[in-house]
Design an enzyme around this catalytic site. Structure first.
Site, PDB file in Angstrom:
ATOM      1  CG  HIS A 123      42.068  -0.557  33.875  1.00 36.94           C
ATOM      2  ND1 HIS A 123      40.901  -0.702  34.580  1.00 36.94           N
ATOM      3  CD2 HIS A 123      42.235   0.790  33.694  1.00 36.94           C
ATOM      4  CE1 HIS A 123      40.381   0.500  34.840  1.00 36.94           C
ATOM      5  NE2 HIS A 123      41.174   1.418  34.322  1.00 36.94           N
TER       6      HIS A 123
ATOM      7  CB  CYS B 289      44.662   3.882  34.783  1.00 33.43           C
ATOM      8  SG  CYS B 289      42.940   4.239  34.433  1.00 33.43           S
TER       9      CYS B 289
HETATM   10  C1  11C Z   1      38.600   4.852  33.877  1.00 32.19           C
HETATM   11  N1  11C Z   1      40.695   5.421  32.847  1.00 32.19           N
HETATM   12  O1  11C Z   1      38.971   3.688  34.031  1.00 32.19           O
HETATM   13  C2  11C Z   1      39.582   5.948  33.566  1.00 32.19           C
HETATM   14  C3  11C Z   1      39.956   6.592  34.865  1.00 32.19           C
HETATM   15  O2  11C Z   1      41.883  10.383  32.883  1.00 32.19           O
HETATM   16  O3  11C Z   1      42.793   9.767  34.735  1.00 32.19           O
HETATM   17  C4  11C Z   1      41.081   7.580  34.779  1.00 32.19           C
HETATM   18  C5  11C Z   1      40.672   8.881  34.208  1.00 32.19           C
HETATM   19  C6  11C Z   1      41.865   9.729  33.932  1.00 32.19           C
HETATM   20  O4  11C Z   1      37.430   5.203  33.992  1.00 32.19           O
END
Ligand code: 11C
Length: 344
Positions: free
Chosen positions: A248, A128
């Site tokens: 995010h 993400c």
């Molecule tokens: C998080 N980015 O916010 C991570 C979630 O490799 O698809 C996504 C994990 C991934 O913890």
């Protein structure tokens, strides 16, 4: 007329958003198969007012499936994505299991939709925090070239799943009620120590690698280079977890090839870019914030400034719904691209 679509991990935070996105996009579905781990099997889910019972995913579950959206963790994808492909499905995998595999395109449609044509059955959906950054950087790369990216993230707990959202809520309640609590999940379930996330900030997402970066940071670094076809790009990342449920945020510093580009030119490019909403008006206090981006598919960009010392350096602030553009929407967008390009 439509496609037989399977969603693996249908009960998870991303799986639920995938279903909502398929429904809101009116994706052509002739048959829908909802799958999960053994633990969540039996759950009832409504899609377009019809009730579905989620079944435990097995190799045979993919008989006749044409498009399989996976978001049930890396080990499920590693075991079952090849089984789905063997049975004729195209897999869009939202885990990190195959992202760096050279036979697997890693796709963000605004950036490298054409890579879909190279697929051999599995297509990977990036992390993400990577997706939202490359959507904002691609127009700049195309027009001005890109040399360097330094990013610090401010990531929401929903990135770590439904249980992490619960942990934030429970800890917040406990603190406000003056009660004791024991953190048990974040930053990483299987790591040795767990820390409070409510009213706190944790500079660790995923496990530490030997080079001192975390796996989340290495994902941002390696995936960015792969998606943008720029192995030479200088990228570094610091990934931080915040007590935000969804959305995010990223503070990004970049250096472009071209000299004498102005901040206004960067803003104009982003104003016209696919999948980007520019929110940048300091005089009116306009800039993106996660609470206001939730539920929206776009990547929001603001706070665009030229660096005071480096004439090819720019700073910006990038926010997106990590469950939508960061996961479910990007996956469904890939499925729409496959249909458009007649690859399914
Ligand atoms: C998080 N980015 O916010 C991570 C979630 O490799 O698809 C996504 C994990 C991934 O913890």
């Amino acid at each position: 007329k439509g496609y037989h679509v399977a969603v693996v991990g249908a009960t998870g935070a991303v799986g639920q958003q995938m279903l909502q996105t398929l429904e809101s996009r009116n994706f052509p579905i002739s048959k829908l198969t909802l799958l999960s781990s053994e633990r969540s099997a039996g759950t009832k889910i409504f899609y377009k007012n019809e009730e579905y019972i989620v079944k435990a995913a097995k190799p045979e579950s993919f008989e006749g499936v044409q498009i399989a959206l996976f978001s049930a963790g890396g080990s499920v994808s590693r075991e079952l994505a090849p089984e789905a492909v063997k049975r004729g499905a195209i897999v869009i995998d939202n885990t990190s299991a195959f992202r760096m595999d050279e036979n697997v395109p890693l796709v963000v449609p605004e950036v490298n939709e054409e890579d879909l044509k190279l697929n051999k059955g599995i297509i990977a959906n990036p992390n993400c925090s990577t997706i939202q950054m490359v959507v904002a950087l691609e127009p700049l790369r195309k027009n001005y070239g890109l040399q360097k990216v330094i990013v610090s993230t401010y990531q929401a707990v929903s990135g770590a799943g439904v249980a992490a959202i619960k942990e934030l809520e429970q800890q917040s309640q406990a603190i406000l009620n003056g009660e004791e609590f024991t953190p048990s999940l974040l930053p990483v379930k299987n790591d040795e120590k767990h820390y409070q996330i409510a009213f706190n900030v944790i500079p660790q997402i995923d496990t530490f690698q030997e080079n001192g970066f975390t796996f989340e940071e290495m994902k941002m670094i390696n995936e960015t280079k792969k998606i943008m076809h720029m192995p030479e790009l200088q990228v570094s990342a610091t990934c931080v977890r915040l007590p935000v449920v969804t959305g995010h945020s990223e503070s990004v510093y970049i250096e472009v090839d071209k000299l004498n580009v102005t901040a206004d030119q960067v803003k104009q490019l982003l104003l016209e870019a696919d999948g980007v909403t520019l929110q940048d008006d300091p005089a009116q206090q306009i800039y993106p914030m996660p609470a206001y981006c939730v539920g929206k598919n776009d990547v929001f960009v603001g706070r665009i400034r030229k660096d005071l010392d480096q004439s090819n350096g720019f700073h910006m602030w990038i926010v997106s719904d990590n469950l939508l553009k960061g996961a479910a929407w990007n996956s469904v967008q890939i499925a729409e691209s496959l249909v458009k390009l007649k690859l399914v």
